[in-house]
Design a protein around this motif. Structure first.
Motif, PDB file in Angstrom:
ATOM      1  N   MET A   1       0.843  -1.181   0.000  1.00  0.00           N
ATOM      2  CA  MET A   1       0.000   0.000   0.000  1.00  0.00           C
ATOM      3  C   MET A   1       0.881   1.235   0.000  1.00  0.00           C
ATOM      4  SD  MET A   1      -1.343   0.062   3.946  1.00  0.00           S
ATOM      5  CE  MET A   1      -0.203   0.187   5.302  1.00  0.00           C
ATOM      6  N   PRO A   2       0.410   2.366  -0.540  1.00  0.00           N
ATOM      7  CA  PRO A   2       1.233   3.570  -0.563  1.00  0.00           C
ATOM      8  C   PRO A   2       1.538   4.054   0.850  1.00  0.00           C
ATOM      9  CG  PRO A   2      -0.616   3.740  -2.087  1.00  0.00           C
ATOM     10  CD  PRO A   2      -0.865   2.544  -1.242  1.00  0.00           C
ATOM     11  N   MET A   3       2.722   4.599   1.038  1.00  0.00           N
ATOM     12  CA  MET A   3       3.079   5.135   2.344  1.00  0.00           C
ATOM     13  C   MET A   3       4.000   6.325   2.136  1.00  0.00           C
ATOM     14  SD  MET A   3       5.812   2.310   3.741  1.00  0.00           S
ATOM     15  CE  MET A   3       4.633   0.974   3.591  1.00  0.00           C
ATOM     16  N   HIS A   4       3.994   7.211   3.122  1.00  0.00           N
ATOM     17  CA  HIS A   4       4.868   8.370   3.047  1.00  0.00           C
ATOM     18  C   HIS A   4       6.313   7.934   3.285  1.00  0.00           C
ATOM     19  CE1 HIS A   4       1.542  11.130   2.765  1.00  0.00           C
ATOM     20  NE2 HIS A   4       0.996  10.606   3.833  1.00  0.00           N
ATOM     21  N   PRO A   5       7.271   8.521   2.579  1.00  0.00           N
ATOM     22  CA  PRO A   5       8.672   8.171   2.811  1.00  0.00           C
ATOM     23  C   PRO A   5       9.120   8.669   4.180  1.00  0.00           C
ATOM     24  CG  PRO A   5       8.520  10.039   1.315  1.00  0.00           C
ATOM     25  CD  PRO A   5       7.110   9.533   1.519  1.00  0.00           C
ATOM     26  N   LEU A   6      10.116   8.021   4.723  1.00  0.00           N
ATOM     27  CA  LEU A   6      10.688   8.471   5.987  1.00  0.00           C
ATOM     28  C   LEU A   6      11.445   9.780   5.758  1.00  0.00           C
ATOM     29  CD1 LEU A   6      11.965   5.022   7.215  1.00  0.00           C
ATOM     30  CD2 LEU A   6      10.120   6.343   8.247  1.00  0.00           C
ATOM     31  N   PRO A   7      11.527  10.630   6.776  1.00  0.00           N
ATOM     32  CA  PRO A   7      12.242  11.898   6.606  1.00  0.00           C
ATOM     33  C   PRO A   7      13.723  11.658   6.341  1.00  0.00           C
ATOM     34  CG  PRO A   7      11.699  11.513   8.917  1.00  0.00           C
ATOM     35  CD  PRO A   7      10.966  10.481   8.132  1.00  0.00           C
ATOM     36  N   ASP A   8      14.338  12.560   5.587  1.00  0.00           N
ATOM     37  CA  ASP A   8      15.745  12.395   5.244  1.00  0.00           C
ATOM     38  C   ASP A   8      16.673  13.090   6.232  1.00  0.00           C
ATOM     39  OD1 ASP A   8      15.325  15.026   4.629  1.00  0.00           O
ATOM     40  OD2 ASP A   8      15.815  14.845   2.492  1.00  0.00           O
ATOM     41  N   ARG A   9      16.116  13.645   7.304  1.00  0.00           N
ATOM     42  CA  ARG A   9      16.944  14.236   8.351  1.00  0.00           C
ATOM     43  C   ARG A   9      16.128  14.260   9.646  1.00  0.00           C
ATOM     44  NH1 ARG A   9      14.740  18.372   5.494  1.00  0.00           N
ATOM     45  NH2 ARG A   9      13.981  20.216   6.632  1.00  0.00           N
ATOM     46  N   PHE A  10      16.830  14.407  10.759  1.00  0.00           N
ATOM     47  CA  PHE A  10      16.190  14.485  12.066  1.00  0.00           C
ATOM     48  C   PHE A  10      15.984  15.953  12.425  1.00  0.00           C
ATOM     49  CE2 PHE A  10      18.693  10.452  12.498  1.00  0.00           C
ATOM     50  CZ  PHE A  10      17.605   9.587  12.511  1.00  0.00           C
ATOM     51  N   THR A  11      14.740  16.348  12.602  1.00  0.00           N
ATOM     52  CA  THR A  11      14.414  17.755  12.835  1.00  0.00           C
ATOM     53  C   THR A  11      14.108  18.067  14.290  1.00  0.00           C
ATOM     54  OG1 THR A  11      12.057  17.373  12.419  1.00  0.00           O
ATOM     55  CG2 THR A  11      13.461  17.892  10.515  1.00  0.00           C
ATOM     56  N   GLY A  12      14.073  17.039  15.149  1.00  0.00           N
ATOM     57  CA  GLY A  12      13.702  17.269  16.532  1.00  0.00           C
ATOM     58  C   GLY A  12      12.208  17.317  16.744  1.00  0.00           C
ATOM     59  N   ASP A  13      11.439  17.069  15.698  1.00  0.00           N
ATOM     60  CA  ASP A  13       9.979  17.034  15.797  1.00  0.00           C
ATOM     61  C   ASP A  13       9.581  15.869  16.699  1.00  0.00           C
ATOM     62  OD1 ASP A  13       7.256  16.718  15.450  1.00  0.00           O
ATOM     63  OD2 ASP A  13       7.309  17.158  13.310  1.00  0.00           O
ATOM     64  N   PRO A  14       8.807  16.128  17.768  1.00  0.00           N
ATOM     65  CA  PRO A  14       8.433  15.052  18.685  1.00  0.00           C
ATOM     66  C   PRO A  14       7.399  14.084  18.121  1.00  0.00           C
ATOM     67  CG  PRO A  14       7.345  17.085  19.325  1.00  0.00           C
ATOM     68  CD  PRO A  14       8.292  17.434  18.210  1.00  0.00           C
ATOM     69  N   GLY A  15       6.929  14.328  16.921  1.00  0.00           N
ATOM     70  CA  GLY A  15       5.955  13.416  16.334  1.00  0.00           C
ATOM     71  C   GLY A  15       6.509  12.019  16.183  1.00  0.00           C
ATOM     72  N   PRO A  16       5.634  11.008  16.170  1.00  0.00           N
ATOM     73  CA  PRO A  16       6.097   9.614  16.142  1.00  0.00           C
ATOM     74  C   PRO A  16       6.726   9.236  14.803  1.00  0.00           C
ATOM     75  CG  PRO A  16       3.709   9.713  15.867  1.00  0.00           C
ATOM     76  CD  PRO A  16       4.168  11.117  16.158  1.00  0.00           C
ATOM     77  N   LEU A  17       7.766   8.449  14.868  1.00  0.00           N
ATOM     78  CA  LEU A  17       8.341   7.822  13.690  1.00  0.00           C
ATOM     79  C   LEU A  17       7.769   6.409  13.575  1.00  0.00           C
ATOM     80  CD1 LEU A  17      12.068   8.925  13.980  1.00  0.00           C
ATOM     81  CD2 LEU A  17      10.546   9.435  12.074  1.00  0.00           C
ATOM     82  N   THR A  18       7.571   5.961  12.355  1.00  0.00           N
ATOM     83  CA  THR A  18       6.921   4.655  12.147  1.00  0.00           C
ATOM     84  C   THR A  18       7.954   3.612  11.746  1.00  0.00           C
ATOM     85  OG1 THR A  18       6.444   5.242   9.843  1.00  0.00           O
ATOM     86  CG2 THR A  18       4.742   5.737  11.505  1.00  0.00           C
ATOM     87  N   ILE A  19       9.056   3.562  12.493  1.00  0.00           N
ATOM     88  CA  ILE A  19      10.182   2.715  12.116  1.00  0.00           C
ATOM     89  C   ILE A  19      10.810   2.110  13.362  1.00  0.00           C
ATOM     90  CG2 ILE A  19      11.757   4.700  12.146  1.00  0.00           C
ATOM     91  CD1 ILE A  19      13.265   3.316   9.847  1.00  0.00           C
ATOM     92  N   ASP A  20      11.277   0.872  13.232  1.00  0.00           N
ATOM     93  CA  ASP A  20      12.019   0.219  14.315  1.00  0.00           C
ATOM     94  C   ASP A  20      12.997  -0.746  13.664  1.00  0.00           C
ATOM     95  OD1 ASP A  20      12.932  -1.275  16.546  1.00  0.00           O
ATOM     96  OD2 ASP A  20      11.048  -0.950  17.605  1.00  0.00           O
ATOM     97  N   LEU A  21      14.299  -0.519  13.866  1.00  0.00           N
ATOM     98  CA  LEU A  21      15.319  -1.292  13.171  1.00  0.00           C
ATOM     99  C   LEU A  21      16.126  -2.190  14.103  1.00  0.00           C
ATOM    100  CD1 LEU A  21      16.587   1.443  10.680  1.00  0.00           C
ATOM    101  CD2 LEU A  21      14.847  -0.324  10.335  1.00  0.00           C
ATOM    102  N   HIS A  22      15.509  -2.602  15.219  1.00  0.00           N
ATOM    103  CA  HIS A  22      16.183  -3.532  16.130  1.00  0.00           C
ATOM    104  C   HIS A  22      15.126  -4.246  16.959  1.00  0.00           C
ATOM    105  CE1 HIS A  22      19.747  -4.228  19.129  1.00  0.00           C
ATOM    106  NE2 HIS A  22      18.921  -5.265  19.091  1.00  0.00           N
ATOM    107  N   MET A  23      14.781  -5.479  16.542  1.00  0.00           N
ATOM    108  CA  MET A  23      13.778  -6.275  17.249  1.00  0.00           C
ATOM    109  C   MET A  23      14.125  -7.754  17.152  1.00  0.00           C
ATOM    110  SD  MET A  23      10.164  -4.367  16.307  1.00  0.00           S
ATOM    111  CE  MET A  23      10.542  -4.181  14.565  1.00  0.00           C
ATOM    112  N   HIS A  24      13.561  -8.528  18.091  1.00  0.00           N
ATOM    113  CA  HIS A  24      13.883  -9.950  18.188  1.00  0.00           C
ATOM    114  C   HIS A  24      12.611 -10.804  18.185  1.00  0.00           C
ATOM    115  CE1 HIS A  24      18.114  -9.151  19.130  1.00  0.00           C
ATOM    116  NE2 HIS A  24      17.630  -8.076  19.739  1.00  0.00           N
ATOM    117  N   SER A  25      12.764 -12.028  17.695  1.00  0.00           N
ATOM    118  CA  SER A  25      11.658 -12.986  17.630  1.00  0.00           C
ATOM    119  C   SER A  25      12.106 -14.307  18.251  1.00  0.00           C
ATOM    120  CB  SER A  25      11.250 -13.209  16.168  1.00  0.00           C
ATOM    121  OG  SER A  25      12.213 -14.041  15.501  1.00  0.00           O
ATOM    122  N   THR A  26      11.247 -15.317  18.139  1.00  0.00           N
ATOM    123  CA  THR A  26      11.588 -16.640  18.658  1.00  0.00           C
ATOM    124  C   THR A  26      12.736 -17.291  17.895  1.00  0.00           C
ATOM    125  OG1 THR A  26       9.787 -17.514  17.287  1.00  0.00           O
ATOM    126  CG2 THR A  26       9.318 -17.158  19.622  1.00  0.00           C
TER     127      THR A  26
END
Length: 301
Positions: A1-26
């Motif tokens: 499905m279409p989605m907005h691209p992630l920002p190309d820089r960190f602006t200090g905006d407290p809004g939520p990011l929709t990304i997590d690049l470190h997680m574990h499973s079974t």
């Protein structure tokens, strides 16, 4: 499905990011299957995720199928165990092309090392009064994946030797305890080399968690960058905002990219997929803008 691209820089905006690049499973020491983890990420509104189990990519195929069904962008990954100046240091490999090249043999060697370590831990636990320790830990794991100290901790709880996992670590399995079996993990340069050979990006995991002074953390970042490491986790779960800003300066000084990850293992704790402390305004570029990763992160945008 279409989605907005992630920002190309960190602006200090407290809004939520929709990304997590470190997680574990079974596939390693998480408690959710790869598919269950993906479902939780989708329920929490994530759009981009990485599965980074310890020294394995065994859960990636299942996670990839689930992510495609859920409309999430999944980056294959793993978290490699390494040694640096007497410290156990973890290096996350973000692998847009999956595991290949020397990384395949490296992961096999890591799995064998974990098997030998589990056998040594089991022998020590049996001397301390936990019979059939290896079988009991395997029962707690619920699969044939390499065993870790948390599996033995849960076995001690199930046997009634301790009231909870925290006590198991405090008495038997924590640093300096009988079940703390040190491994001769590869050095950072070797592990980073495996990741680069696979076409991936090497990320220093949670650099604030090792109890290092600022100076020594700088030395770690220097050695990591000299080995070819490209990024470090600017935010890992929740952490002090002032320390995060200082870490951002250290990354920028070394031209390292910044990654973000919760290090999620199981539901019910204070962390969940996408749970992160505030990300400061910084000129340090996000890891998803790295040339090796950017094509995957613009997928569907």
């Amino acid at each position: 499905m279409p989605m907005h691209p992630l920002p190309d820089r960190f602006t200090g905006d407290p809004g939520p990011l929709t990304i997590d690049l470190h997680m574990h499973s079974t596939a390693s020491d998480g408690t959710l299957s790869p598919a269950e983890l993906v479902a939780l990420c989708a329920a929490r509104g994530l759009t981009h995720m990485a599965l980074t189990d310890h020294d394995t990519v065994d859960g990636v195929a299942e996670a990839a199928a689930a992510a495609e069904a859920q409309g999430l962008v999944l980056i294959a990954g793993c978290e490699l165990s390494t040694q640096w100046r007497g410290h156990n240091i973890h290096v996350v490999g973000l692998l847009p092309a999956g595991a290949r090249g020397t990384l395949v043999a490296g992961l096999a060697a890591q799995a064998e090392a974990r098997t030998r370590r589990a056998e040594t831990i089991a022998a020590r636990m049996e001397k301390l009064g936990l019979p059939d320790a290896l079988a009991r830990a395997r029962e707690q794991a619920g699969s044939e994946r390499p065993l870790g100290r948390p599996d033995f901790a849960r076995a001690l709880v199930a046997a009634g030797r301790v009231p909870d996992v925290a006590t198991a670590f405090n008495k038997y399995l924590g640093d300096g305890k009988p079940g703390d079996v040190k491994m001769l993990w590869p050095g950072i340069p070797e592990a980073v080399g495996w990741i680069l050979d696979a076409g991936g990006v090497a990320v220093l995991a949670h650099p604030l968690r090792h109890g290092l002074t600022r100076r020594k953390r700088g030395l770690l970042l220097d050695d990591f960058a000299a080995a070819g490491g490209q990024a470090a986790e600017l935010v890992s779960g929740f952490q002090n905002a002032d320390v995060t800003r200082d870490l951002a300066r250290q990354l920028q000084e070394r031209s390292l990219y910044a990654s973000l990850g919760s290090d999620f293992h199981s539901p019910g704790g204070h962390l969940a997929p996408g749970s992160l402390g505030p990300v400061p305004r910084t000129a340090t570029p996000p890891v998803w803008t790295h040339p090796r990763l950017a094509p995957r992160f613009t997928q569907g945008a």
